[in-house]
Scaffold this motif. Structure first.
Motif: not given
Length: 206
Positions: A98-109, A159-161, A173-176
């Motif tokens: 899956p592709y994760f944008p940089e500004d979402l990586k910290n939240d996912f971590k 919600r951000r997605l 978006k659906i993939h994330i």
């Protein structure tokens, strides 16, 4: 039996650790480290399955704790769901990339970290159950806390997605969201074990 149960919980804990490391390495683009974590969690999950089969056999052959054996074995099986789900999530990262944008990586971590803390606390509670059942309740409160925090952060990510990240394709978006849901499932599995532990503590006090 005590040694086997302790080894079993060690495998689940190590699997949980490799789950967290694996996701972080994937998000940081550290492919070799990610693949190493994936190999380790697969081995740990397989070993955990072997150990639980031995524990089950010993319970039945030696008629250990006849009043609680089915409950304890069910508890261990549900604990196995935790490492099994974690392994599947890492495997899905490997297969689907899956592709994760940089500004979402910290939240996912942070999401993974919260889910992992839920697991850490439920394994700690499970260990204590076999030595000092009266101490289980406090640890279970932490499991519930981290499980709820995982759900809240997952909702915020979703919600951000769908409300803020217009630069992403709908398919991205659906993939994330799909991976977010699966991380939630790891903490949900911890909550299931926590509820079983709570019931067991009540049962042995009766």
């Amino acid at each position: 039996m005590i040694i086997n149960i302790d080894e079993y919980f060690n495998n689940v804990e190590q699997g949980n650790f490799n789950f967290k490391q694996g996701v972080n390495h994937y998000l940081d683009g550290e492919t070799d480290e990610f693949e190493n974590n994936l190999r380790k969690i697969k081995k740990l999950e397989s070993d955990a399955d072997s150990i639980i089969r031995k524990i089950e056999n010993d319970f039945y052959v030696y008629s250990l704790m006849p009043n609680y054996s089915s409950d304890i074995l069910n508890l261990l099986e549900k604990t196995d769901d935790i490492i099994d789900k974690a392994k599947k999530v890492l495997s899905q990262f490997d297969v689907e990339a899956p592709y994760f944008p940089e500004d979402l990586k910290n939240d996912f971590k942070r999401l993974v970290s919260l889910s992992v803390k839920s697991v850490e606390n439920v394994i700690s509670a499970a260990r204590v159950f076999f030595t000092a059942p009266n101490l289980v309740k406090d640890k279970l409160q932490k499991v519930i806390f981290y499980e709820r925090e995982t759900d809240k952060l997952a909702t915020n990510i979703k919600r951000r997605l769908f409300k803020e990240m217009d630069f992403l394709k709908l398919s991205e978006k659906i993939h994330i969201r799909y991976f977010t849901l699966h991380v939630e499932e790891v903490s949900d599995a911890s909550e299931v074990v926590a509820k079983m532990l709570s019931s067991l503590v009540i049962k042995i006090k009766m």
